[in-house]
Motif scaffolding. Structure first.
Motif: not given
Length: 178
Positions: A4-5, A22-23, A48-50, A69-71
């Motif tokens: 996600i840019d 859910s993340l 993997i979420l970038l 908190r999530r990343f």
């Protein structure tokens, strides 16, 4: 992998909906609001979420606490590995040794000045000049119509300071130090 840019531009709870939970809690299944089957949904363990961010945009520099908190956050600056030296390598690999002799030094000098003036978030990255067939004319166009306008926002009305970032001036400095 999901890329996600400019992730910080989005309203992530709205974009992700129930998946935002859910993340952080991948082991928990989520009931999706619009799921016709009513079956719980769970993120894949290997997902993997970038997300990329450009903190130079001061309007979006503040990050929501839920997002933090999530990343994990990994800064990429042009004066640190793995970005440091990238432009020089790119130019040499693409047969542009003529530009590689001075352009990386120009960026280093400009970025040093920006950092000294407290604008670390506005350092000039190499991607401005990493295009097939880049030549000095394209560098000048990019400098004058992309880089200089960004600098004018940082130094409004300060012509003396802006003059320090003139491409020919910086190129001359690169020639004397390189």
């Amino acid at each position: 992998m999901l890329l996600i840019d400019e992730i910080n531009r989005a309203n992530l709870p709205r974009v992700f909906g129930e998946l935002f939970f859910s993340l952080e809690y991948r082991e928990n299944a989520v009931q999706l609001q619009y799921d016709q089957n009513g079956e719980p949904f769970r993120l894949a363990k290997n997902l993997i979420l970038l997300g990329t961010m450009n903190t130079a945009d001061r309007g979006i520099a503040q990050i929501d606490a839920a997002l933090r908190r999530r990343f994990h956050f990994f800064p990429l600056y042009p004066d640190r590995a793995p970005i440091k030296g990238l432009l020089s390598r790119y130019l040499h690999e693409h047969g542009r040794s003529d530009i590689a002799e001075w352009l990386p030094q120009v960026l280093d000098t400009a970025n040093t000045k920006l950092a000294e003036h407290g604008f670390r978030d506005a350092l000039i990255g190499p991607s401005h000049f990493m295009s097939p067939g880049v030549d000095e004319e394209q560098v000048r166009l990019t400098w004058n119509y992309s880089i200089i306008p960004m600098l004018e926002e940082r130094y409004p009305g300060d012509e003396r300071r802006l003059a320090q970032f003139a491409l020919d001036r910086l190129k001359g400095l690169a020639a004397t130090t390189g």
